[in-house]
Design a protein around this motif. Structure first.
Motif, PDB file in Angstrom:
ATOM      1  N   THR A  82       0.813  -1.229   0.000  1.00  0.00           N
ATOM      2  CA  THR A  82       0.000   0.000   0.000  1.00  0.00           C
ATOM      3  C   THR A  82       0.842   1.274   0.000  1.00  0.00           C
ATOM      4  O   THR A  82       0.296   2.374  -0.022  1.00  0.00           O
ATOM      5  CB  THR A  82      -0.929   0.022   1.235  1.00  0.00           C
ATOM      6  OG1 THR A  82      -0.124  -0.022   2.416  1.00  0.00           O
ATOM      7  CG2 THR A  82      -1.912  -1.137   1.209  1.00  0.00           C
ATOM      8  N   THR A  83       2.145   1.141   0.045  1.00  0.00           N
ATOM      9  CA  THR A  83       3.002   2.325   0.018  1.00  0.00           C
ATOM     10  C   THR A  83       4.009   2.230  -1.122  1.00  0.00           C
ATOM     11  O   THR A  83       4.358   1.149  -1.588  1.00  0.00           O
ATOM     12  CB  THR A  83       3.790   2.477   1.336  1.00  0.00           C
ATOM     13  OG1 THR A  83       4.615   1.320   1.531  1.00  0.00           O
ATOM     14  CG2 THR A  83       2.849   2.627   2.521  1.00  0.00           C
ATOM     15  N   ASP A  84       4.451   3.392  -1.579  1.00  0.00           N
ATOM     16  CA  ASP A  84       5.490   3.509  -2.625  1.00  0.00           C
ATOM     17  C   ASP A  84       5.122   2.789  -3.916  1.00  0.00           C
ATOM     18  O   ASP A  84       6.000   2.345  -4.671  1.00  0.00           O
ATOM     19  CB  ASP A  84       6.838   2.972  -2.108  1.00  0.00           C
ATOM     20  CG  ASP A  84       7.345   3.754  -0.910  1.00  0.00           C
ATOM     21  OD1 ASP A  84       6.947   4.924  -0.760  1.00  0.00           O
ATOM     22  OD2 ASP A  84       8.136   3.195  -0.128  1.00  0.00           O
ATOM     23  N   ILE A  85       3.849   2.679  -4.175  1.00  0.00           N
ATOM     24  CA  ILE A  85       3.396   1.966  -5.380  1.00  0.00           C
ATOM     25  C   ILE A  85       3.942   2.627  -6.644  1.00  0.00           C
ATOM     26  O   ILE A  85       4.310   1.941  -7.607  1.00  0.00           O
ATOM     27  CB  ILE A  85       1.851   1.914  -5.410  1.00  0.00           C
ATOM     28  CG1 ILE A  85       1.338   1.045  -4.258  1.00  0.00           C
ATOM     29  CG2 ILE A  85       1.351   1.391  -6.753  1.00  0.00           C
ATOM     30  CD1 ILE A  85      -0.166   1.090  -4.091  1.00  0.00           C
ATOM     31  N   ASN A  86       3.997   3.941  -6.636  1.00  0.00           N
ATOM     32  CA  ASN A  86       4.436   4.665  -7.829  1.00  0.00           C
ATOM     33  C   ASN A  86       5.858   5.210  -7.716  1.00  0.00           C
ATOM     34  O   ASN A  86       6.262   6.063  -8.507  1.00  0.00           O
ATOM     35  CB  ASN A  86       3.466   5.814  -8.118  1.00  0.00           C
ATOM     36  CG  ASN A  86       2.097   5.311  -8.517  1.00  0.00           C
ATOM     37  OD1 ASN A  86       1.975   4.362  -9.294  1.00  0.00           O
ATOM     38  ND2 ASN A  86       1.055   5.926  -7.987  1.00  0.00           N
ATOM     39  N   ILE A  87       6.614   4.741  -6.722  1.00  0.00           N
ATOM     40  CA  ILE A  87       8.008   5.161  -6.571  1.00  0.00           C
ATOM     41  C   ILE A  87       8.910   4.202  -7.327  1.00  0.00           C
ATOM     42  O   ILE A  87       8.834   2.991  -7.141  1.00  0.00           O
ATOM     43  CB  ILE A  87       8.423   5.194  -5.086  1.00  0.00           C
ATOM     44  CG1 ILE A  87       7.538   6.156  -4.299  1.00  0.00           C
ATOM     45  CG2 ILE A  87       9.895   5.563  -4.954  1.00  0.00           C
ATOM     46  CD1 ILE A  87       7.638   7.584  -4.737  1.00  0.00           C
ATOM     47  N   GLU A  88       9.761   4.756  -8.166  1.00  0.00           N
ATOM     48  CA  GLU A  88      10.686   3.935  -8.942  1.00  0.00           C
ATOM     49  C   GLU A  88      12.001   3.713  -8.202  1.00  0.00           C
ATOM     50  O   GLU A  88      12.591   2.642  -8.258  1.00  0.00           O
ATOM     51  CB  GLU A  88      10.955   4.601 -10.296  1.00  0.00           C
ATOM     52  CG  GLU A  88      11.764   3.754 -11.247  1.00  0.00           C
ATOM     53  CD  GLU A  88      11.840   4.376 -12.621  1.00  0.00           C
ATOM     54  OE1 GLU A  88      12.892   4.974 -12.934  1.00  0.00           O
ATOM     55  OE2 GLU A  88      10.858   4.274 -13.376  1.00  0.00           O
ATOM     56  N   SER A  89      12.484   4.750  -7.494  1.00  0.00           N
ATOM     57  CA  SER A  89      13.753   4.599  -6.786  1.00  0.00           C
ATOM     58  C   SER A  89      13.912   5.689  -5.742  1.00  0.00           C
ATOM     59  O   SER A  89      13.238   6.731  -5.789  1.00  0.00           O
ATOM     60  CB  SER A  89      14.928   4.662  -7.765  1.00  0.00           C
ATOM     61  OG  SER A  89      15.043   5.958  -8.332  1.00  0.00           O
ATOM     62  N   PHE A  90      14.788   5.443  -4.786  1.00  0.00           N
ATOM     63  CA  PHE A  90      15.229   6.444  -3.827  1.00  0.00           C
ATOM     64  C   PHE A  90      16.731   6.618  -4.012  1.00  0.00           C
ATOM     65  O   PHE A  90      17.454   5.640  -4.190  1.00  0.00           O
ATOM     66  CB  PHE A  90      14.960   5.992  -2.388  1.00  0.00           C
ATOM     67  CG  PHE A  90      13.521   6.046  -1.970  1.00  0.00           C
ATOM     68  CD1 PHE A  90      12.980   7.207  -1.441  1.00  0.00           C
ATOM     69  CD2 PHE A  90      12.700   4.928  -2.093  1.00  0.00           C
ATOM     70  CE1 PHE A  90      11.654   7.260  -1.041  1.00  0.00           C
ATOM     71  CE2 PHE A  90      11.377   4.962  -1.706  1.00  0.00           C
ATOM     72  CZ  PHE A  90      10.854   6.137  -1.174  1.00  0.00           C
ATOM     73  N   ARG A  91      17.195   7.876  -3.944  1.00  0.00           N
ATOM     74  CA  ARG A  91      18.630   8.130  -3.987  1.00  0.00           C
ATOM     75  C   ARG A  91      18.970   9.018  -2.800  1.00  0.00           C
ATOM     76  O   ARG A  91      18.452  10.132  -2.686  1.00  0.00           O
ATOM     77  CB  ARG A  91      19.030   8.815  -5.286  1.00  0.00           C
ATOM     78  CG  ARG A  91      20.535   9.042  -5.370  1.00  0.00           C
ATOM     79  CD  ARG A  91      20.962   9.532  -6.734  1.00  0.00           C
ATOM     80  NE  ARG A  91      22.408   9.641  -6.802  1.00  0.00           N
ATOM     81  CZ  ARG A  91      23.060  10.052  -7.875  1.00  0.00           C
ATOM     82  NH1 ARG A  91      22.391  10.375  -8.973  1.00  0.00           N
ATOM     83  NH2 ARG A  91      24.376  10.142  -7.857  1.00  0.00           N
ATOM     84  N   GLU A  92      19.794   8.528  -1.929  1.00  0.00           N
ATOM     85  CA  GLU A  92      20.091   9.260  -0.702  1.00  0.00           C
ATOM     86  C   GLU A  92      20.916  10.502  -0.991  1.00  0.00           C
ATOM     87  O   GLU A  92      21.877  10.476  -1.757  1.00  0.00           O
ATOM     88  CB  GLU A  92      20.848   8.347   0.263  1.00  0.00           C
ATOM     89  CG  GLU A  92      21.027   8.948   1.650  1.00  0.00           C
ATOM     90  CD  GLU A  92      21.599   7.943   2.624  1.00  0.00           C
ATOM     91  OE1 GLU A  92      22.506   8.328   3.384  1.00  0.00           O
ATOM     92  OE2 GLU A  92      21.153   6.775   2.599  1.00  0.00           O
TER      93      GLU A  92
END
Length: 356
Positions: free
Chosen positions: A9-19
């Motif tokens: 239910t979270t980050d469904i449309n997130i492709e990536s995280f970059r710190e």
């Protein structure tokens, strides 16, 4: 026993995280010198004095709509600092060093967001480049100005900014009003894109008050940020859908409205956007009108903003980088250098009676 599928239910449309590096890490790796800190402090104090009417000079925020080519930006700064030195007794010049660009739909969002101009959006690198370039501009003797768009950005570069703007699209944003209340430099709120100044006046009022909001600390940790309020906010007129809004009668009316709210009647005219119909050739006439209003006794008029570059106009982007024309804006069209120098010299000459 039947194993039920895991429902995400979270980050469904997130492709990536970059710190990102923490602000503290970036400021440590690219520190400001004592001389740079002293210059920024003095520049902010000069602008404060102009806003409050203690310095009669005209504040002019001038430079490229956005910085996309560092070498062209450096050349522009070298030219501008010579002119600023010549005109400094009547005009206080601050260079536009804009790294973030709001987009109506999509498009290039500025050097911080996409420093390679290739869509890869290397934000960590963009923050480094922005910080280094600001130091360069300060080192040659020019105060810096920018528009702060993302509320995280100030933690990385605000210590090197002398004046900033909150744009027409974000003036109504509670997030940006809260952010402005904690910023350390003088700040101009632009009127809304429809031409209304009510939102900008409300924004100035809100930003002058103590605020508490969600932000990040120097160590990068999410934090509840409580501010003192920013007393150095003023109004920037940029026109609207109904046309320009810098006439003498309009400026006098806006000054009255600011006073009625208990605010400083300090007003800057943006010589671009809907005041010029995005025709940079009209900018000199708008600057001339602002100067005339000052000579006619309008003490609310404190300055002007001019979008200017090495060459006149704008070019389409995206296109292959090797095909870009040097010194031409890839965002809004700008006044060319020769016309910029000419109109600033004319403003300087016209201001002579104020200093006699």
């Amino acid at each position: 026993m039947q194993v039920l599928p895991v429902i995400t239910t979270t980050d469904i449309n997130i492709e990536s995280f970059r710190e990102l590096p923490s602000p503290e890490e970036l400021l440590t790796s690219i520190p400001k010198t004592d001389a740079q800190a002293d210059f920024v402090t003095k520049a902010r104090n000069n602008i404060h004095r102009i806003i409050f009417g203690d310095d009669p000079r005209l504040l002019v925020v001038v430079g490229p709509c956005s910085i996309h080519d560092l070498e062209a930006g450096r050349e522009y700064a070298r030219r501008l600092v010579k002119l600023a030195e010549e005109l400094k007794d009547r005009i206080y010049i601050v260079m536009r060093v804009y790294f973030e660009k709001p987009r109506t739909t999509v498009g290039w969002k500025g050097l911080i967001m996409d420093p390679q101009l290739n869509g890869e959006c290397d934000i960590p690198e963009g923050l480094k480049i922005a910080r280094c370039f600001l130091r360069e501009v300060i080192d040659i003797g020019l105060p810096t100005a920018t528009e702060l768009l993302d509320p995280i950005t100030p933690q990385y570069i605000a210590d090197l900014i002398c004046w900033t703007a909150i744009g027409a699209r974000t003036t109504e944003s509670q997030t940006h009003r809260q952010m402005a209340s904690g910023l350390s430099m003088p700040l101009g709120f632009k009127n809304s894109t429809d031409g209304s100044i009510e939102a900008a006046i409300n924004a100035i009022k809100a930003a002058s008050q103590q605020q508490t909001f969600l932000g990040i600390a120097d160590n990068g940790r999410a934090s509840a940020v409580t501010t003192k309020g920013n007393p150095n906010c003023h109004l920037v007129l940029r026109g609207g859908k109904s046309g320009p809004n810098y006439s003498a009668d309009q400026v006098k009316d806006y000054a009255k409205q600011l006073k009625a709210k208990g605010l400083i009647p300090a007003i800057m005219v943006d010589c671009a956007h809907d005041n010029s119909g995005k025709d940079p050739a009209k900018s000199p006439a708008i600057l001339e009108e602002a100067v005339q209003q000052i000579l006619d006794g309008n003490t609310a008029m404190i300055g002007a903003m001019v979008e200017s570059n090495l060459q006149h106009g704008a070019q389409k982007f995206p296109q292959p980088l090797e095909e870009l024309t040097y010194g031409v804006s890839i965002t809004d069209p700008c006044l060319g250098w020769e016309d910029t120098e000419s109109c600033l010299r004319e403003a300087y000459a016209k201001l002579a009676p104020r200093f006699q």
